[in-house]
Design an enzyme around this catalytic site. Structure first.
Site, PDB file in Angstrom:
ATOM      1  N   ARG A  56       0.833  -1.210   0.000  1.00  0.00           N
ATOM      2  CA  ARG A  56       0.000   0.000   0.000  1.00  0.00           C
ATOM      3  C   ARG A  56       0.866   1.258   0.000  1.00  0.00           C
ATOM      4  NH1 ARG A  56      -4.699   0.669   4.109  1.00  0.00           N
ATOM      5  NH2 ARG A  56      -5.312   2.184   2.523  1.00  0.00           N
ATOM      6  N   GLN A  88     -10.140  10.211   6.076  1.00  0.00           N
ATOM      7  CA  GLN A  88     -10.048   8.808   6.479  1.00  0.00           C
ATOM      8  C   GLN A  88      -8.937   8.106   5.688  1.00  0.00           C
ATOM      9  OE1 GLN A  88     -14.428   8.449   5.578  1.00  0.00           O
ATOM     10  NE2 GLN A  88     -14.352   7.070   7.330  1.00  0.00           N
ATOM     11  N   ASP A  91      -3.149   7.985   2.417  1.00  0.00           N
ATOM     12  CA  ASP A  91      -2.257   8.002   1.255  1.00  0.00           C
ATOM     13  C   ASP A  91      -1.419   9.264   1.095  1.00  0.00           C
ATOM     14  OD1 ASP A  91      -4.146   9.898   0.117  1.00  0.00           O
ATOM     15  OD2 ASP A  91      -5.366   8.200  -0.555  1.00  0.00           O
ATOM     16  N   HIS A 106      -7.218   8.286  10.451  1.00  0.00           N
ATOM     17  CA  HIS A 106      -6.879   6.860  10.377  1.00  0.00           C
ATOM     18  C   HIS A 106      -5.384   6.610  10.203  1.00  0.00           C
ATOM     19  CE1 HIS A 106     -11.278   5.740   9.161  1.00  0.00           C
ATOM     20  NE2 HIS A 106     -11.133   5.985  10.440  1.00  0.00           N
ATOM     21  N   THR A 173     -17.138   9.263   0.753  1.00  0.00           N
ATOM     22  CA  THR A 173     -17.228   8.410   1.941  1.00  0.00           C
ATOM     23  C   THR A 173     -18.430   7.475   1.835  1.00  0.00           C
ATOM     24  OG1 THR A 173     -18.581   9.956   3.214  1.00  0.00           O
ATOM     25  CG2 THR A 173     -16.209  10.239   3.341  1.00  0.00           C
ATOM     26  N   ASN A 198     -20.414  12.534  -3.859  1.00  0.00           N
ATOM     27  CA  ASN A 198     -20.093  11.112  -3.874  1.00  0.00           C
ATOM     28  C   ASN A 198     -20.402  10.511  -5.239  1.00  0.00           C
ATOM     29  OD1 ASN A 198     -19.051   8.991  -2.361  1.00  0.00           O
ATOM     30  ND2 ASN A 198     -20.629   9.087  -0.794  1.00  0.00           N
ATOM     31  N   ALA A 216     -15.553  12.307  -8.277  1.00  0.00           N
ATOM     32  CA  ALA A 216     -15.027  13.421  -7.478  1.00  0.00           C
ATOM     33  C   ALA A 216     -14.262  14.417  -8.337  1.00  0.00           C
ATOM     34  CB  ALA A 216     -14.133  12.891  -6.360  1.00  0.00           C
TER      35      ALA A 216
END
Length: 230
Positions: A56, A88, A91, A106, A173, A198, A216
């Site tokens: 990741r 959240q 990256d 997170h 989200t 979204n 987005a």
């Protein structure tokens, strides 16, 4: 001075090539969440978990921010009021796009954490089992990621921002993971105008005053233009 609080989830980074939990065939589809995203999974097989986050981390390092990330960084820079970004995502694409002060609830892939003393330091691209903490020297290094069953970071700060927001936006989200799914209620109760941007309606879409659906990279720049043109 107007205040905008923005929550972003995996959907904003999907168009940068980073998969979500629910993508078929992606990195998450190859593993059970219990095995790679819980403290118990790490205790059971730390090598598996470290390798998962190594992959990741490499993906995130290679990914580039898209026009949605860039638009939010521009909003933060040019809006005459305050713009707070809560994410959240782990990256780092908001920062790559130029955003500052992002609250990573997170955690972050580019950070390592000592399970013993709580020290944080920049994570190497490849973390290994038994890596020593630079502070206490204990071999308990782990990815600085909030796993299922753990308390997200910055919650006091986030709730302070939510109750003082004039506008609350949730972008990309699912509305299925708490406490983030409850942010719209907190902001609305304090009088904020709420909007969801979204690809598809979230699980809590009915709680928003306004909704915009689509990629987005299309919806976010348009919304930012509207805010900056007021």
């Amino acid at each position: 001075m107007e205040k905008i609080v923005i929550l972003t989830g995996a959907g904003i980074s999907a168009e940068s090539g980073l998969g979500t939990f629910r993508d078929e065939g992606g990195l998450w589809a190859q593993h059970r969440i219990e095995d790679v995203a819980t403290p118990e999974g790490f205790a059971r097989d730390p090598a598996l978990v470290q390798e998962f986050y190594n992959m990741r981390r490499l993906q995130a390092a290679q990914a580039q921010p898209n026009t949605a990330h860039v638009a939010l960084a521009r909003l933060q820079r040019d809006f005459p009021g305050e713009v707070v970004i809560v994410t959240q995502n782990v990256d780092g694409l908001h920062e790559k796009a130029g955003a500052t002060g992002v609250l990573h609830m997170h955690g972050q892939l580019d950070s390592a954490l000592c399970s013993a003393c709580g020290q944080r330091w920049p994570a190497p691209m490849r973390m290994t089992v038994g890596e020593p903490c630079p502070s206490c020297k204990t071999s308990t290094a782990r990815p600085d990621i909030v796993w299922f069953g753990e308390m997200p970071y910055f919650m006091d700060q986030i709730f302070d921002h939510l109750v003082s927001a004039d506008i609350f936006a949730a972008i990309g989200t699912s509305g299925q993971v708490y406490p983030a799914a409850g942010f719209v209620q907190e902001a609305a109760a304090a009088g904020a105008h709420t909007i969801e941007l979204n690809l598809d309606p979230s699980a809590v879409v009915s709680q928003f005053d306004d909704t915009r659906f689509g990629p987005a990279t299309r919806t976010v720049p348009v919304w930012v233009e509207e805010l900056l043109a007021r």
